[in-house]
Design a protein around this motif. Structure first.
Motif, PDB file in Angstrom:
ATOM      1  N   ASN A  98       0.765  -1.258  -0.016  1.00  0.00           N
ATOM      2  CA  ASN A  98      -0.053  -0.073   0.168  1.00  0.00           C
ATOM      3  C   ASN A  98       0.980   1.218  -0.129  1.00  0.00           C
ATOM      4  OD1 ASN A  98      -2.784  -1.058   0.523  1.00  0.00           O
ATOM      5  ND2 ASN A  98      -1.590  -2.378   2.001  1.00  0.00           N
ATOM      6  N   SER A  99       2.213   0.989   0.347  1.00  0.00           N
ATOM      7  CA  SER A  99       3.028   2.389   0.378  1.00  0.00           C
ATOM      8  C   SER A  99       4.200   2.229  -0.316  1.00  0.00           C
ATOM      9  CB  SER A  99       3.247   2.781   1.795  1.00  0.00           C
ATOM     10  OG  SER A  99       2.154   2.971   2.494  1.00  0.00           O
ATOM     11  N   ARG A 100       4.512   1.513  -1.266  1.00  0.00           N
ATOM     12  CA  ARG A 100       5.763   1.158  -2.167  1.00  0.00           C
ATOM     13  C   ARG A 100       6.930   0.967  -1.059  1.00  0.00           C
ATOM     14  NH1 ARG A 100       5.482   1.385  -7.247  1.00  0.00           N
ATOM     15  NH2 ARG A 100       7.692   1.625  -7.147  1.00  0.00           N
ATOM     16  N   GLY A 101       6.784   0.402   0.010  1.00  0.00           N
ATOM     17  CA  GLY A 101       7.862   0.017   0.780  1.00  0.00           C
ATOM     18  C   GLY A 101       8.828  -1.126   0.149  1.00  0.00           C
ATOM     19  N   ARG A 102       9.832  -1.223   0.418  1.00  0.00           N
ATOM     20  CA  ARG A 102      10.772  -2.240  -0.181  1.00  0.00           C
ATOM     21  C   ARG A 102      11.355  -3.052   0.949  1.00  0.00           C
ATOM     22  NH1 ARG A 102      16.070   0.232  -0.964  1.00  0.00           N
ATOM     23  NH2 ARG A 102      16.028   2.349  -1.005  1.00  0.00           N
ATOM     24  N   ASN A 103      11.504  -2.490   2.046  1.00  0.00           N
ATOM     25  CA  ASN A 103      12.195  -3.069   3.163  1.00  0.00           C
ATOM     26  C   ASN A 103      12.085  -2.599   4.536  1.00  0.00           C
ATOM     27  OD1 ASN A 103      14.925  -2.886   5.175  1.00  0.00           O
ATOM     28  ND2 ASN A 103      15.067  -4.874   3.882  1.00  0.00           N
ATOM     29  N   VAL A 104      11.614  -3.467   5.319  1.00  0.00           N
ATOM     30  CA  VAL A 104      11.052  -3.117   6.665  1.00  0.00           C
ATOM     31  C   VAL A 104      11.786  -3.552   7.749  1.00  0.00           C
ATOM     32  CG1 VAL A 104       8.910  -3.114   8.272  1.00  0.00           C
ATOM     33  CG2 VAL A 104       8.614  -2.923   5.467  1.00  0.00           C
ATOM     34  N   ASP A 105      12.386  -2.957   8.741  1.00  0.00           N
ATOM     35  CA  ASP A 105      13.197  -3.517   9.824  1.00  0.00           C
ATOM     36  C   ASP A 105      12.328  -3.322  10.959  1.00  0.00           C
ATOM     37  OD1 ASP A 105      15.099  -3.762  11.778  1.00  0.00           O
ATOM     38  OD2 ASP A 105      16.440  -2.282  11.172  1.00  0.00           O
ATOM     39  N   MET A 106      11.839  -4.144  11.625  1.00  0.00           N
ATOM     40  CA  MET A 106      10.997  -4.262  13.070  1.00  0.00           C
ATOM     41  C   MET A 106      11.880  -5.417  13.979  1.00  0.00           C
ATOM     42  SD  MET A 106       7.212  -4.819  11.584  1.00  0.00           S
ATOM     43  CE  MET A 106       7.694  -5.638  10.318  1.00  0.00           C
ATOM     44  N   SER A 107      13.336  -5.244  13.891  1.00  0.00           N
ATOM     45  CA  SER A 107      13.992  -6.123  14.766  1.00  0.00           C
ATOM     46  C   SER A 107      13.835  -5.827  16.107  1.00  0.00           C
ATOM     47  CB  SER A 107      15.499  -6.103  14.284  1.00  0.00           C
ATOM     48  OG  SER A 107      15.858  -4.590  14.341  1.00  0.00           O
ATOM     49  N   GLU A 108      13.562  -4.697  16.474  1.00  0.00           N
ATOM     50  CA  GLU A 108      13.275  -4.375  17.734  1.00  0.00           C
ATOM     51  C   GLU A 108      11.802  -4.468  18.268  1.00  0.00           C
ATOM     52  OE1 GLU A 108      15.353  -0.973  19.558  1.00  0.00           O
ATOM     53  OE2 GLU A 108      16.228  -0.521  17.364  1.00  0.00           O
ATOM     54  N   ALA A 109      10.927  -4.808  17.281  1.00  0.00           N
ATOM     55  CA  ALA A 109       9.530  -5.179  17.765  1.00  0.00           C
ATOM     56  C   ALA A 109       9.404  -6.010  18.951  1.00  0.00           C
ATOM     57  CB  ALA A 109       8.778  -5.618  16.477  1.00  0.00           C
ATOM     58  N   ARG A 110       8.424  -5.687  19.581  1.00  0.00           N
ATOM     59  CA  ARG A 110       7.850  -6.509  20.681  1.00  0.00           C
ATOM     60  C   ARG A 110       6.565  -7.443  20.265  1.00  0.00           C
ATOM     61  NH1 ARG A 110       8.242  -1.638  22.747  1.00  0.00           N
ATOM     62  NH2 ARG A 110       5.931  -1.224  22.636  1.00  0.00           N
ATOM     63  N   PRO A 111       6.372  -8.705  20.816  1.00  0.00           N
ATOM     64  CA  PRO A 111       5.344  -9.403  20.280  1.00  0.00           C
ATOM     65  C   PRO A 111       3.868  -8.895  20.455  1.00  0.00           C
ATOM     66  CG  PRO A 111       6.715 -10.849  21.711  1.00  0.00           C
ATOM     67  CD  PRO A 111       7.127  -9.420  21.638  1.00  0.00           C
ATOM     68  N   ASP A 112       3.763  -8.063  21.392  1.00  0.00           N
ATOM     69  CA  ASP A 112       2.445  -7.353  21.380  1.00  0.00           C
ATOM     70  C   ASP A 112       2.349  -5.830  20.728  1.00  0.00           C
ATOM     71  OD1 ASP A 112       4.175  -6.085  23.067  1.00  0.00           O
ATOM     72  OD2 ASP A 112       2.683  -5.602  24.816  1.00  0.00           O
ATOM     73  N   SER A 113       3.390  -5.658  19.997  1.00  0.00           N
ATOM     74  CA  SER A 113       3.564  -4.169  19.362  1.00  0.00           C
ATOM     75  C   SER A 113       2.454  -4.226  18.100  1.00  0.00           C
ATOM     76  CB  SER A 113       4.765  -3.966  18.609  1.00  0.00           C
ATOM     77  OG  SER A 113       5.506  -3.812  19.829  1.00  0.00           O
ATOM     78  N   GLU A 114       1.289  -3.420  18.349  1.00  0.00           N
ATOM     79  CA  GLU A 114       0.201  -3.453  17.336  1.00  0.00           C
ATOM     80  C   GLU A 114       0.576  -2.298  16.161  1.00  0.00           C
ATOM     81  OE1 GLU A 114      -4.275  -4.085  17.748  1.00  0.00           O
ATOM     82  OE2 GLU A 114      -4.065  -2.154  18.549  1.00  0.00           O
ATOM     83  N   PHE A 115       0.235  -2.657  14.808  1.00  0.00           N
ATOM     84  CA  PHE A 115       0.206  -1.833  13.978  1.00  0.00           C
ATOM     85  C   PHE A 115      -1.219  -1.555  13.292  1.00  0.00           C
ATOM     86  CE2 PHE A 115       0.554  -1.270   9.269  1.00  0.00           C
ATOM     87  CZ  PHE A 115       1.310   0.000   9.093  1.00  0.00           C
ATOM     88  N   VAL A 116      -1.586  -0.308  13.241  1.00  0.00           N
ATOM     89  CA  VAL A 116      -2.681   0.092  13.044  1.00  0.00           C
ATOM     90  C   VAL A 116      -2.613   1.240  11.688  1.00  0.00           C
ATOM     91  CG1 VAL A 116      -4.908   1.227  13.621  1.00  0.00           C
ATOM     92  CG2 VAL A 116      -3.763  -0.024  15.227  1.00  0.00           C
ATOM     93  N   ALA A 117      -2.998   0.891  10.587  1.00  0.00           N
ATOM     94  CA  ALA A 117      -3.088   1.682   9.439  1.00  0.00           C
ATOM     95  C   ALA A 117      -4.387   1.892   8.880  1.00  0.00           C
ATOM     96  CB  ALA A 117      -2.299   1.275   8.377  1.00  0.00           C
ATOM     97  N   SER A 118      -4.714   3.117   8.321  1.00  0.00           N
ATOM     98  CA  SER A 118      -5.905   3.722   7.786  1.00  0.00           C
ATOM     99  C   SER A 118      -5.578   4.113   6.384  1.00  0.00           C
ATOM    100  CB  SER A 118      -6.903   4.444   8.524  1.00  0.00           C
ATOM    101  OG  SER A 118      -7.081   3.926   9.702  1.00  0.00           O
ATOM    102  N   LEU A 119      -6.391   4.042   5.242  1.00  0.00           N
ATOM    103  CA  LEU A 119      -6.054   4.532   3.764  1.00  0.00           C
ATOM    104  C   LEU A 119      -7.442   4.926   3.433  1.00  0.00           C
ATOM    105  CD1 LEU A 119      -4.336   5.017   1.607  1.00  0.00           C
ATOM    106  CD2 LEU A 119      -4.490   2.788   0.765  1.00  0.00           C
ATOM    107  N   ALA A 120      -7.670   6.258   3.190  1.00  0.00           N
ATOM    108  CA  ALA A 120      -8.549   6.968   2.432  1.00  0.00           C
ATOM    109  C   ALA A 120      -8.277   7.319   0.998  1.00  0.00           C
ATOM    110  CB  ALA A 120      -9.333   8.044   3.030  1.00  0.00           C
ATOM    111  N   ARG A 121      -8.610   6.318  -0.027  1.00  0.00           N
ATOM    112  CA  ARG A 121      -8.431   6.760  -1.303  1.00  0.00           C
ATOM    113  C   ARG A 121      -9.400   7.593  -2.118  1.00  0.00           C
ATOM    114  NH1 ARG A 121      -6.372   1.044  -1.455  1.00  0.00           N
ATOM    115  NH2 ARG A 121      -3.848   1.140  -1.628  1.00  0.00           N
ATOM    116  N   PHE A 122      -8.904   8.280  -2.797  1.00  0.00           N
ATOM    117  CA  PHE A 122      -9.789   9.306  -3.873  1.00  0.00           C
ATOM    118  C   PHE A 122      -9.295   9.254  -5.055  1.00  0.00           C
ATOM    119  CE2 PHE A 122      -9.437  10.880   0.623  1.00  0.00           C
ATOM    120  CZ  PHE A 122     -10.610  10.625   1.006  1.00  0.00           C
ATOM    121  N   ASP A 123      -9.902   9.882  -6.281  1.00  0.00           N
ATOM    122  CA  ASP A 123      -9.670   9.825  -7.544  1.00  0.00           C
ATOM    123  C   ASP A 123      -8.222  10.570  -7.788  1.00  0.00           C
ATOM    124  OD1 ASP A 123     -11.936   8.210  -8.088  1.00  0.00           O
ATOM    125  OD2 ASP A 123     -13.273  10.274  -8.827  1.00  0.00           O
ATOM    126  N   ASP A 124      -8.200  11.778  -7.141  1.00  0.00           N
ATOM    127  CA  ASP A 124      -6.960  12.444  -7.217  1.00  0.00           C
ATOM    128  C   ASP A 124      -6.059  12.610  -6.113  1.00  0.00           C
ATOM    129  OD1 ASP A 124      -7.135  13.271  -9.914  1.00  0.00           O
ATOM    130  OD2 ASP A 124      -8.518  14.958  -9.338  1.00  0.00           O
TER     131      ASP A 124
END
Length: 316
Positions: free
Chosen positions: A23-49
């Motif tokens: 959804n964001s053209r990511g190519r590499n994600v480093d979550m080496s310090e992430a905790r098991p309970d770390s929650e990721f929340v993302a919202s995306l509102a798409r429009f024509d322009d």
């Protein structure tokens, strides 16, 4: 924020990485310090322009991104975040003014204390089209300053506009959404040009004047088509001159911008409907008169008339 447009809510690192890539053209994600309970929340509102995004992650994370065909304006809401654009040697630290990611540039975001940001994306073709309408000639390149190097007042006003748009989208009805999206993205694009464009900042302050006839066409259009969204492209097409010239000299002649004039017309028509025609709800009147939301209508109505909008059948 943007909870109605929830895209993902998960603690699974594989799902988080896939969401960035898809959804964001990511190519590499480093979550080496992430905790098991770390929650990721993302919202995306798409429009024509364009689009609005909101992301939150309660652990350190770093993401590298491919170049995209849209410009991003990002507001990072946590300390310890920084952006490095490809080809640059210094990171752009998080600031209230925001961070601009030009189209066509690879970049990396580093978030040492976790992530929360609100971002707007506008395709380069949309910005080029609007810039051409604003200046009255074709423009292929858009050279934008980083917000921290731009006029602080203009940068703060643009930030407020974007956060207000995001808040307004939470409760807006589906029937209002097309108008709200068109109006908001046009206003944000204008803010980018006037606050961050090197060309606009360097340009002479006073544009060439349109004729009285050309300004009259704009006024006639605003009165006749007050239910329609107003864009920079519309101003240029109706007048036959640049939208910049129209905005500048419309203010001189009428004491307000075309958008402010349009709102006055809408308010007068709404006031008429509420006082003369029975049976129409506030929501119905707001929609019929071209307001982007009921909340925007109520706020403008109170400012203009000193009382909230009340349908005739509700008045004792």
């Amino acid at each position: 924020m943007l909870a109605s447009y929830r895209l993902i809510e998960t603690s699974d690192v594989n799902e988080i990485e896939a969401a960035w890539i898809e959804n964001s053209r990511g190519r590499n994600v480093d979550m080496s310090e992430a905790r098991p309970d770390s929650e990721f929340v993302a919202s995306l509102a798409r429009f024509d322009d364009g689009a609005l995004t909101h992301c939150r992650y309660d652990a350190p994370i770093a993401v590298s991104f491919e170049a995209a065909d849209y410009t991003r304006l990002i507001y990072q809401m946590r300390q310890g975040s920084a952006v490095l654009l490809e080809g640059e040697t210094s990171e752009i630290a998080s600031s209230r003014a925001g961070c601009l990611i030009p189209a066509g540039r690879r970049w990396r975001g580093r978030h040492a204390a976790g992530l929360e940001d609100l971002a707007v994306r506008i395709p380069v073709k949309t910005l080029q089209r609007k810039l051409s309408a604003y200046l009255g000639s074709d423009r292929q390149a858009l050279d934008l300053l980083q917000p921290s190097a731009a006029d602080p007042r203009g940068a703060e006003e643009l930030r407020s506009t974007i956060f207000e748009v995001a808040a307004g989208m939470e409760n807006v009805g589906d029937q209002f959404l097309p108008n709200l999206a068109v109006t908001s993205l046009d206003e944000i694009s204008l803010g980018l040009f006037t606050c961050f464009s090197r060309e606009m900042i360097a340009a002479e302050q006073k544009p060439a004047a349109p004729s009285t006839v050309q300004l009259g066409r704009v006024e006639q259009y605003l009165v006749a088509y007050y239910t329609e969204p107003l864009t920079l492209e519309t101003l240029a097409e109706i007048s036959g001159v640049s939208a910049r010239s129209v905005i500048w000299y419309f203010r001189v002649r009428y004491g307000c911008t075309p958008r402010q004039y349009l709102e006055r017309v809408r308010l007068q028509m709404a006031h008429l409907q509420l006082r003369i025609f029975s049976g129409n709800s506030v929501e119905c009147v707001a929609l019929q008169c071209g307001f982007p939301s009921v909340a925007a209508f109520r706020c403008s109505y109170v400012q203009q008339f000193g009382v909230p909008p009340i349908p005739r059948y509700c008045i004792n």
